[in-house]
Design an enzyme around this catalytic site. Sequence first.
Site, PDB file in Angstrom:
ATOM      1  N   LYS A 106       0.859  -1.191   0.000  1.00 48.52           N
ATOM      2  CA  LYS A 106       0.000   0.000   0.000  1.00 48.52           C
ATOM      3  C   LYS A 106       0.890   1.233   0.000  1.00 48.52           C
ATOM      4  O   LYS A 106       1.913   1.264   0.707  1.00 48.52           O
ATOM      5  CB  LYS A 106      -0.893  -0.041   1.255  1.00 48.52           C
ATOM      6  CG  LYS A 106      -1.933   1.075   1.324  1.00 48.52           C
ATOM      7  CD  LYS A 106      -2.810   0.919   2.571  1.00 48.52           C
ATOM      8  CE  LYS A 106      -3.918   1.968   2.636  1.00 48.52           C
ATOM      9  NZ  LYS A 106      -4.787   1.796   3.830  1.00 48.52           N
ATOM     10  N   SER A 136      -9.739   1.784   2.794  1.00 49.79           N
ATOM     11  CA  SER A 136      -8.858   2.530   1.933  1.00 49.79           C
ATOM     12  C   SER A 136      -7.813   1.684   1.210  1.00 49.79           C
ATOM     13  O   SER A 136      -7.208   2.160   0.250  1.00 49.79           O
ATOM     14  CB  SER A 136      -8.131   3.606   2.740  1.00 49.79           C
ATOM     15  OG  SER A 136      -7.310   3.013   3.741  1.00 49.79           O
ATOM     16  N   SER A 157      -9.978  -0.603   6.995  1.00 51.43           N
ATOM     17  CA  SER A 157      -9.391  -0.473   5.658  1.00 51.43           C
ATOM     18  C   SER A 157      -8.661  -1.678   5.119  1.00 51.43           C
ATOM     19  O   SER A 157      -8.299  -1.698   3.948  1.00 51.43           O
ATOM     20  CB  SER A 157      -8.445   0.721   5.609  1.00 51.43           C
ATOM     21  OG  SER A 157      -9.184   1.887   5.404  1.00 51.43           O
TER      22      SER A 157
HETATM   23  N1  GLN Z   1     -13.248   4.066   6.099  1.00 52.52           N
HETATM   24  C1  GLN Z   1     -12.693   4.540   7.355  1.00 52.52           C
HETATM   25  C2  GLN Z   1     -12.312   5.983   7.228  1.00 52.52           C
HETATM   26  O1  GLN Z   1     -12.511   6.561   6.206  1.00 52.52           O
HETATM   27  C3  GLN Z   1     -11.528   3.695   7.745  1.00 52.52           C
HETATM   28  C4  GLN Z   1     -10.302   4.009   6.995  1.00 52.52           C
HETATM   29  C5  GLN Z   1      -9.136   3.192   7.404  1.00 52.52           C
HETATM   30  O2  GLN Z   1      -9.264   2.167   8.071  1.00 52.52           O
HETATM   31  N2  GLN Z   1      -7.966   3.693   7.066  1.00 52.52           N
HETATM   32  O3  GLN Z   1     -11.818   6.581   8.154  1.00 52.52           O
END
Ligand code: GLN
Length: 484
Positions: A76, A151, A175
Amino acid sequence: MFDKSLKELASSLASKDFSSVELTQAYLDRAKELNTSINAFVTIDEEQSLAQARSADQKIAQGNIQALTGIPIAHKDIWCAKGWMTTCGSKMLQNFKAPYNAHIIDRFNTAGSIIQGKTNMDEFAMGSSNETSFFGHVKNPWDSSRVPGGSSGGSAAAVAARMTPAATGTDTGGSIRQPAALCGISGLKPTYGLVSRYGMIAFASSLDQGGPMARSAEDLAILTEVMVDYDMRDSTSLKRDPVNYSANLETSIAGIKIGLPKEYFSDEVSPDVQKAVASAIGEYKKLGAEIVDVSLPTSPLSVAAYYVIAPAEASSNLSRFDGVRYGHRAKEYKDLNEMYAKTRAEGFGAEVKRRILIGTYVLSHGYYDAYYIKAQKIRRLISQDFAQAFEKCDLILSPTAPGTAFGIGEKASDPVQMYLSDIFTIAANLAGLPAMSIPCGLDDANLPIGLQLIGNYFDEARMLNAAHMYQKATDWHLKQAPLK
Ligand code: GLN
């Protein structure tokens, strides 16, 4: 070659069925070809990957073989890798080349793997659909009109489309697990503190945790062994005896107690997901698990608490992007203040700005007690709920997400709807517990469904064991994206 597990790849490399250069080149070619439509990779740098592959081949020739020697892994784009572009999905870091390695990148290098490239992600890991990336949407390999989740959507799509054998992600509120669910792969968020965040671009430091994304629990176990390590450069890193996560994968799970939290089996869950999770529960019964009811009464408040705490920490973490030290700087400005303002206005996208605004607001004098302190109290209650539940069970089982992959654009203009994608994943981050997602079915539209397992602190090995036994009894994790 593209269907082999990590273990199979390692043994093929050791017996010289193909070289690391051949394997890496084959995956690079496939990734480049599919990337024009899927957009899972932000950076592919053949020369750097192949240089690593050549040196892996030398090691193999000398018999100097570690767990992942010669195997390409995608990372990532939140992890700094020396000499690699590291953008975090943002215009702010569009031209940032990392000058050092994240701790996990050092660990993967030591384990012998090849950096296959950097994967697309929501900007600064803020999102559940990969639509907030500066580098464009990632398409779900199962249906290109749909999101891959986020994400870590680039990593999930890359693994699902067989563009890479395995990948890394990070999970602040879901994410790793939510994109794993939406792309039909397996993903693990370890206990908070087990994986060093040194060299991982920070979003919400009390929640962020790195972890692996792969095709099976067996692959996850191998990757977890590489990623979990004490690191004095991360002050939250925990010093513990090393665990061999692969050792007990085959242990019978007869007698294990699996808790079903009644709050996670509500009407918010789509009927297809309910059905698939119900049949996974049936499968676990056949494997000898005892199913018990548990309750997480504070969990309905988890999304609200998260969207106070995560933006608060993000607003502080992201203050470092000021145009002075890293990344983008506005071209024209009158004075220092205007330089800051223009740099940040130009460099950050809408969702990141929204989080900074919310975070600054909830931390401001007069609102701190009403929002931030209250959210922290809810966080404590959520941890207590889990502690009570784990008195009655060994693992908690639930859907990973309330539905399957949604359409690109479907939730982009409604942040609250988007935030609710993580309704079942966020509580584990707030409590710091390990959790994972594995494929457990397909819906009517042939889209993957994810099953979440949440473990007690440091119980990754048991979770992986339960996931592996399920995967031995079923074949959902072997279903492949039709790439349409
Ligand atoms: N979807 C969640 C957010 O937007 C979690 C994102 C993540 O785990 N990095 O904060």
